[in-house]
Design a protein around this motif. Structure first.
Motif, PDB file in Angstrom:
ATOM      1  N   GLU A 162       0.838  -1.205   0.000  1.00  0.00           N
ATOM      2  CA  GLU A 162       0.000   0.000   0.000  1.00  0.00           C
ATOM      3  C   GLU A 162       0.873   1.256   0.000  1.00  0.00           C
ATOM      4  OE1 GLU A 162      -3.431  -1.012   2.659  1.00  0.00           O
ATOM      5  OE2 GLU A 162      -3.118   1.111   3.189  1.00  0.00           O
ATOM      6  N   GLU A 163       1.950   1.219   0.797  1.00  0.00           N
ATOM      7  CA  GLU A 163       2.843   2.382   0.892  1.00  0.00           C
ATOM      8  C   GLU A 163       3.634   2.609  -0.390  1.00  0.00           C
ATOM      9  OE1 GLU A 163       5.351   2.088   4.385  1.00  0.00           O
ATOM     10  OE2 GLU A 163       3.664   1.284   5.511  1.00  0.00           O
ATOM     11  N   GLN A 165       2.817   1.327  -3.644  1.00  0.00           N
ATOM     12  CA  GLN A 165       2.262   1.028  -4.971  1.00  0.00           C
ATOM     13  C   GLN A 165       2.147   2.238  -5.882  1.00  0.00           C
ATOM     14  OE1 GLN A 165      -1.280  -1.123  -4.228  1.00  0.00           O
ATOM     15  NE2 GLN A 165      -2.396   0.595  -3.359  1.00  0.00           N
ATOM     16  N   SER A 166       2.197   3.450  -5.321  1.00  0.00           N
ATOM     17  CA  SER A 166       2.141   4.607  -6.219  1.00  0.00           C
ATOM     18  C   SER A 166       3.486   4.844  -6.902  1.00  0.00           C
ATOM     19  CB  SER A 166       1.715   5.855  -5.441  1.00  0.00           C
ATOM     20  OG  SER A 166       2.688   6.131  -4.471  1.00  0.00           O
ATOM     21  N   ILE A 167       4.565   4.229  -6.383  1.00  0.00           N
ATOM     22  CA  ILE A 167       5.887   4.484  -6.974  1.00  0.00           C
ATOM     23  C   ILE A 167       6.520   3.245  -7.602  1.00  0.00           C
ATOM     24  CG2 ILE A 167       6.551   6.516  -5.611  1.00  0.00           C
ATOM     25  CD1 ILE A 167       7.996   4.591  -3.700  1.00  0.00           C
ATOM     26  N   GLN A 171       3.361  -6.127  -5.476  1.00  0.00           N
ATOM     27  CA  GLN A 171       2.162  -6.847  -5.044  1.00  0.00           C
ATOM     28  C   GLN A 171       2.491  -7.736  -3.850  1.00  0.00           C
ATOM     29  OE1 GLN A 171       0.553  -9.968  -7.504  1.00  0.00           O
ATOM     30  NE2 GLN A 171       2.483 -10.282  -8.584  1.00  0.00           N
TER      31      GLN A 171
END
Ligand code: ATR
Length: 277
Positions: A162-163, A165-167, A171
């Protein structure tokens, strides 16, 4: 003489004093470096006092990397991402700064010492504790094609994902899901063991089919004889089976460079440690 130390508990087994004394000798630096065991409630007072008395820098190991992160007035982006600090020093204003050199230590050992490519590769990471947090930023910067994090407690792997996944293409999986993926032909170019299972003389149960052709297996832990994970990797025919000694020396070299402004040659130090362990 400038004073340096590693703080941990337990810490008497630490190879850091030997590594830093070899670096100092090689680069003609006059400095001392000690291993200091502390209780949890002593940590903050010790660090503040150490720097107030002119100490040059500190390494921090288990269980204090989170405490060091909380204590530092500012932290490098890679330490922020890890939420853990393994190196402390003072900036020009006299404020305590934190960095985390574990990830760059791993990447340097893989890329430079072992000629392993990370960019564009499929990476499998076992574990989602402090050791894995420490290496995530460096792996993300290397632009792996995909990073899969497997953990016994899946929720911890999911939180890390979650921390990140934007970068990064990350998975989370359980070991059962991983086995399912292996049965369907999923495999990885680089498998990193970031669990502490070696301490119990174990390793997670893994299907050898998870190794792609040319696979490199890397254990963040090291010991004088092969760790259970390195034994497994060798037995199952990994192209490279590497323990964490090189990473230990490389993370120390990064800390030394931050403190002293000179980067030591790590090769003779790794050779010395291999011969004398
Ligand atoms: P460290 O700082 O060494 O990472 P940690 O934060 O306590 O220590 O994390 C230990 C990691 O090893 C965790 O991912 C742990 O899995 P859980 O989160 O499910 O506890 C993993 N681990 C420890 N022993 C293990 C074992 N026998 N099999 C699989 N994973 C194990």
């Amino acid at each position: 003489m400038s004073k340096y130390a590693v703080l941990g508990n337990p810490v008497s087994h630490s190879k850091s004093p030997l590594i830093h004394s070899l670096f100092a000798e090689q680069t003609d630096q006059t400095m001392s470096y000690q291993a200091i065991p502390l209780e949890e409630n002593e940590f903050e007072g010790f660090v503040r006092n150490f720097f107030a008395e002119g100490g040059g820098g500190l390494n921090v190991t288990v269980p204090f990397k989170g405490n060091a992160f909380a204590l530092a007035a500012s932290c490098s982006p890679r330490a922020q991402l890890a939420q853990a600090v393994n190196t402390l020093f003072l900036d020009r204003d006299g404020d305590i700064c934190g960095d985390n050199t574990d990830g760059i230590g791993l990447v340097t050992d893989l890329k430079i010492n072992n000629k392993v490519t990370i960019s564009g590769q499929r990476v499998l990471i076992l574990g989602a504790g402090g050791a894995v947090r420490g290496i995530m930023a460096a792996l993300v910067y290397e632009q792996a094609a995909a990073i899969t994090i497997v953990n016994r407690t899946v929720s911890k792997a999911e939180l890390l994902v979650e921390e990140m996944q934007s970068i990064a293409p990350v998975q989370a999986m359980s070991y059962d899901m991983l086995q399912g993926a292996a049965s369907k032909g999923q495999s990885y170019d680089l498998i990193i063991n970031g669990t502490s299972s070696s301490l119990q003389g174990e390793m997670p149960n893994l299907d050898a089919k998870l190794m792609a052709s040319g696979c490199c297996c890397y254990d963040l832990m090291y010991s004088a004889s092969d760790t259970p994970f390195v034994q497994w990797a060798k037995k199952e025919g990994a192209s490279l089976s590497i323990d964490g000694l090189g990473m230990l020396v490389e993370q120390a070299a990064e800390a030394f460079a931050l403190w002293r402004g000179v980067r030591p040659n790590t090769v003779p130090v790794m050779e010395y440690l291999r011969e004398h362990s």
